[in-house]
Write an enzyme that holds these catalytic residues in place. Structure first.
Site, PDB file in Angstrom:
ATOM      1  N   LYS A  36       0.831  -1.212   0.000  1.00  0.00           N
ATOM      2  CA  LYS A  36       0.000   0.000   0.000  1.00  0.00           C
ATOM      3  C   LYS A  36       0.861   1.256   0.000  1.00  0.00           C
ATOM      4  CE  LYS A  36      -3.552   0.302   2.863  1.00  0.00           C
ATOM      5  NZ  LYS A  36      -4.331   0.554   4.104  1.00  0.00           N
TER       6      LYS A  36
ATOM      7  N   LYS B 252      10.248  -2.212  13.503  1.00  0.00           N
ATOM      8  CA  LYS B 252      10.696  -1.718  12.191  1.00  0.00           C
ATOM      9  C   LYS B 252      11.721  -0.592  12.353  1.00  0.00           C
ATOM     10  CE  LYS B 252       6.560  -2.609   9.369  1.00  0.00           C
ATOM     11  NZ  LYS B 252       5.515  -1.949   8.551  1.00  0.00           N
TER      12      LYS B 252
END
Length: 540
Positions: A212, A502
């Site tokens: 996305k 992350k």
């Protein structure tokens, strides 16, 4: 649309449910499953599925209380608001994604009056783009450099861009178009890509990259590996690569990709299988007609899920039974046990969809919770699991509620009788037997042969695993998860829990680049980042 609803702590019926949980229905009592036509009465239906739940530790009083809980917490109203565009992906008074939740709009395309017209309009545009692309593939208008058709798709994505679509592809392989094969690359582990690429003739392959944001580290890394292999084979990546991404993302680039299909901010990754995230791959493998059947199956459940009567609303009933087991009877996990080899990846998808959605410890007002939210979800297909972990399910100290999924008929219709029964009959007999055994248990003078019973189960049963029933099954569990999030008053639509890792991985990678060749190992980098991060706020 902002309303104040009760949740599991403030609903007036909670006190009654807590009292009932002190002495729940005893499934091991003689006649417990046959009294008052219990097996016949404790059944709910969708267009294709039957939910059999007589082996749950409930009675009519508990069912009535669960109905009251659903009403007091406004579950149907919230689900209806979600489908009509309410901004539910948010935490009040705190920075959050603040988005609509409209994955259901992707399959509302069959309605003359869709619940959220703008989102469904966008879904229709994308599905028509996909139809045109698939028509061009089928007619030979789109071919490789040597004029040959594309027979393979390599889909690159991770998380919601992999688990859901992959599980559905595996479930519906029996309906794939002749000569069409799909491979998946998800893990940033280079061995994942290497293994797939060893099996693929890239000259006949479309490469479907799904992200996305267009910035997902694992996906872009794997894309680079495949593009390098295409170039090494003398192939033009722009004639092989497709992009499924957000409009305007770095991947929305017609110079780089043969086609781009859009996914939208109001569709969360783990709820995206019926968007272009799943539809591009499924349309390629199944064809347009079977893709439509899959989407239509999901849409029938979205409509059914707005029924306020819990015994006519399977997703809502499953959600309430799960909360009864988890919050009132104190059971910490739930096993999803499909008696269908085609569904061998479906529990993995539900593991993500449920645990990423409802693994939260603050409510929608940003306050720390004092009660349990999402359970640990896990599972494997039967009968394989019977020879692996069912020992614990029957006689372990942990009581694990189980949700069985089964089908009366097999997909390929290639079965035969052995010792008087077919393989499918043996499969179904095992599923039914496990449900009964977990519920009723067994008394015995030898303690090693004692089964305590009172281990709650339910059975979702349909005639056959088809595109329609797979759509229904997917939407049943999506709605179940969402209803439970509403009950717990949490935001089931973000995933902040993945962000910190992350960020820290990015820092470690920076150190790896800076220290290349100086002999520092992984342990040193771990220590440096740990020392610099401890008890500090990490910004995105």
């Amino acid at each position: 649309m902002t309303h104040s609803y009760h949740d599991i702590t403030t609903a007036p019926v909670r006190v009654k449910l807590e009292k009932s949980a002190e002495n729940p229905y005893n499934l091991t009592r003689e006649g417990a499953l046959t009294d008052d036509k219990r097996v016949e009465r404790y059944v709910a239906h969708t267009a294709s599925f039957k939910l059999m739940y007589s082996t749950q530790r409930i009675n009519d009083s508990v069912l009535n209380s669960l109905q009251q809980l659903a009403d007091e917490c406004g579950l149907i109203k919230q689900f209806a608001e979600m489908r009509r565009g309410a901004v539910l992906n948010k935490i009040h008074n705190y920075d959050s994604e603040c988005r609509q939740v409209l994955h259901t709009s992707c399959r509302d395309i069959f309605s003359d009056s869709p619940k959220e017209a703008n989102a469904t309009g966008q879904a229709r545009v994308e599905i028509e783009k996909l139809r045109a692309f698939l028509d061009d593939l089928d007619s030979g208008k789109i071919v490789n450099e040597k004029g040959k058709t594309f027979t393979t798709m390599v889909t690159i994505g991770i998380g919601g861009s992999d688990l859901g679509p992959r599980s559905i592809y595996e479930a519906l392989k029996a309906y794939s178009k002749d000569s069409r094969v799909v491979h998946f690359i998800a893990n940033v582990d280079p061995d994942d890509a290497a293994r797939v690429l060893e099996e693929v003739d890239l000259s006949r392959a479309l490469v479907n990259i799904v992200s996305k944001s267009g910035t997902t580290l694992e996906t872009l890394t794997n894309e680079s590996i495949v593009v390098e292999r295409l170039l090494a084979a003398g192939l033009n990546p722009a004639k092989h690569c497709l992009a499924v991404t957000g409009q305007g993302s770095p991947m929305d680039n017609p110079q780089k990709y043969l086609r781009s299909f859009y996914m939208f901010d109001y569709i969360g990754g783990r709820y995206s299988s019926t968007s272009m995230v799943g539809a591009v791959m499924l349309g390629f493998s199944l064809g347009v007609e079977n893709l439509d059947r899959f989407l239509h199956g999901a849409s029938t459940i979205d409509d059914l899920a707005e029924n306020a009567a819990i015994q006519q609303n399977i997703p809502l009933l499953l959600a309430l039974l799960g909360v009864w087991n988890h919050n009132f009877l104190g059971m910490d996990t739930v096993a999803i046990l499909p008696y269908s080899q085609a569904l061998h990846r479906f529990p993995a998808h539900l593991q993500q969809c449920d645990m990423e959605s409802n693994g939260k410890s603050i409510n929608r007002q940003g306050q720390k919770l004092s009660y349990k939210t999402g359970p640990v979800v896990w599972g494997e297909p039967g009968t394989n699991g019977q020879h692996a972990f069912y020992q614990l399910l029957h006689q372990g100290t942990e009581i694990v509620p189980a949700e069985f999924i089964g089908f009366r008929n097999c997909q390929y219709q290639k079965d035969l009788q052995v010792s008087g029964t077919t393989s499918q009959q043996k499969l179904m007999a095992n599923m039914l037997a496990q449900s009964i055994a977990m519920a009723t248990g067994q008394k015995h003078e030898n303690p090693n042969k004692v089964f305590s019973g009172n281990r709650p189960t339910s059975i979702l049963l349909a005639d056959k695993l088809t595109p329609e029933t797979m759509g229904e099954l997917l939407a049943i569990y999506e709605a179940k998860i969402i209803f439970q999030g509403f009950l717990w008053n949490i935001n089931s639509f973000d995933q902040e829990g993945v962000q910190l890792g992350k960020i820290l991985a990015g820092r470690i990678l920076e150190q790896m680049q800076a220290r290349r060749g100086n002999g520092d190992g992984i342990e040193t980098q771990f220590l440096d980042v740990a020392e610099n991060t401890a008890n500090t706020t990490v910004e995105r």
